[in-house]
Design an enzyme around this catalytic site. Structure first.
Site, PDB file in Angstrom:
ATOM      1  CB  ALA A  34      -2.662   1.318   3.017  1.00 34.82           C
ATOM      2  NE  ARG A  66      -0.039   3.916   1.078  1.00 28.33           N
ATOM      3  CZ  ARG A  66       1.236   4.252   1.205  1.00 28.33           C
ATOM      4  NH1 ARG A  66       1.571   5.455   1.596  1.00 28.33           N
ATOM      5  NH2 ARG A  66       2.187   3.379   0.934  1.00 28.33           N
ATOM      6  CG  ASP A 125       3.620  -5.427  -1.041  1.00 32.13           C
ATOM      7  OD1 ASP A 125       3.782  -6.659  -0.984  1.00 32.13           O
ATOM      8  OD2 ASP A 125       4.469  -4.611  -0.647  1.00 32.13           O
ATOM      9  CD  GLU A 128       6.803 -15.508  -4.514  1.00 28.98           C
ATOM     10  OE1 GLU A 128       7.298 -15.003  -3.489  1.00 28.98           O
ATOM     11  OE2 GLU A 128       7.473 -15.894  -5.480  1.00 28.98           O
ATOM     12  CB  CYS A 181       3.528  -2.080  -8.428  1.00 26.32           C
ATOM     13  SG  CYS A 181       5.046  -1.266  -7.953  1.00 26.32           S
TER      14      CYS A 181
END
Length: 339
Positions: A34, A66, A125, A128, A181
């Site tokens: 997105a 989206r 997302d 890490e 998340c």
């Protein structure tokens, strides 16, 4: 000056000189979901000289609500997001050089890419990858723009090495982990608001108007009509291992990266092979078909099904095992199919 950018050139903050600078700059976008697709489209339309976009996933139906670069055709073809984004961006502006990389933004990849860019944009997302981006930005003195969103809540912060606190510093002050998340859902206006903050900051950096760059941490909730802006200068930590006095860039150490990852908001586990390297999808497809697996594919990936289980294998050897969050079960499926 190209008539295409005439309205942008009329804006005093950019002007003719700023537009020429934009046309010579290179932006790296990590993530083509997105935030990544939105950032990439705006910057391509703005005439950025080169855009490199990195993503490890492929287009699914749930993305279309989206993620503005993709279509139903991309879903049907299971195109990797980076490849679909490259195709669309080139159609939007053929003046812009676009490079798509299908894969994880590993420390090795970041060390290779970051020294050659002017600005880096966070559209990933998971933390890490973000922490690796943060260390690479500090090591090679490249500014970058953090962004995240979930539900109706979003946040953004501009990180300038040597000037602002880095992401590692911020973690001592702000609990950012909750933003990794999207299990709480997401509405498209939230995405667009974060994109607007990120691309506005990127344009300031690209025209080198450093005094205009926002140094506060912005967060908002569109549904509850809340907006806040916090000054973060005191968050800079001298002992930070990423940007402090004795920095070691710990997140650029490949040993600190996990080999298996549960993808946010999905019953899907990603497995990376111990050694990176391209595989022959054509040969693998023939082998799996001979073993009774149902195989579909394109030049970028194979989708393999048997007995209600599904695994998607990319050319770099990565695999997404769908229908589970159990790492052990995912590894069992991977080893059974890949051998």
């Amino acid at each position: 000056m190209n008539e295409r950018y005439s309205r942008q050139v009329l804006f005093p903050g950019i002007g003719k000189e700023g537009q020429e600078k934009i046309s010579r700059k290179h932006v790296l976008i990590i993530g083509a979901g997105a935030l990544g697709s939105g950032n990439a489209e705006i910057l391509a339309r703005a005439g950025v000289g080169k855009i490199t976009i990195v993503d490890r996933d492929y287009v699914e139906a749930s993305n279309l609500q989206r993620q503005q670069l993709y279509t139903e055709e991309d879903v049907a073809e299971k195109l990797p997001k980076a490849a679909a984004a490259e195709k669309r961006l080139k159609a939007i502006n053929s003046d812009v050089e676009v490079r798509a990389i299908i894969g994880d933004a590993t420390p090795e990849m970041l060390e290779e890419l970051v020294p050659d860019v002017n600005v880096m944009i966070d559209a990933t997302d998971n933390f890490e990858t973000r922490m690796g981006m943060n260390d690479a930005a500090q090591k090679y003195n490249v500014p970058w723009i953090y962004g995240a969103c979930v539900g109706s809540f979003g946040m953004s912060f501009s990180i300038i090495p040597g000037n602002t606190p880095c992401l590692n510093c911020l973690l001592r002050t702000i609990p950012l982990q909750g933003m990794t998340c999207d299990t709480g859902g997401i509405i498209s206006p939230t995405v667009q608001m974060v994109i607007s903050h990120q691309t506005a900051e990127a344009l300031k950096m690209l025209v080198e108007d450093w005094e205009a760059v926002r140094t506060s941490f912005v967060s908002f909730d569109l549904w509850r009509n809340q907006y806040s802006s916090m000054k973060m200068s005191k968050a800079k930590f001298a002992g930070c291992l990423s940007c402090g006095e004795e920095r070691t860039y710990p997140y650029l150490d490949r040993d600190n990266m996990t080999k298996t990852t549960v993808l946010c908001g999905r019953d899907t586990v990603q497995i990376r092979p111990a050694k990176a390297g391209e595989i022959s999808l054509e040969q693998l497809s023939a082998q799996l078909c001979s073993l009774g697996y149902k195989v579909k594919g394109n030049p970028y990936l194979l989708s393999v099904e048997m007995g209600g289980e599904r695994m998607v294998i990319f050319q770099d050897g990565r695999a997404l095992i769908h229908g589970t969050k159990d790492l052990t079960h995912a590894k069992t499926i991977y080893q059974r199919i890949m051998g």
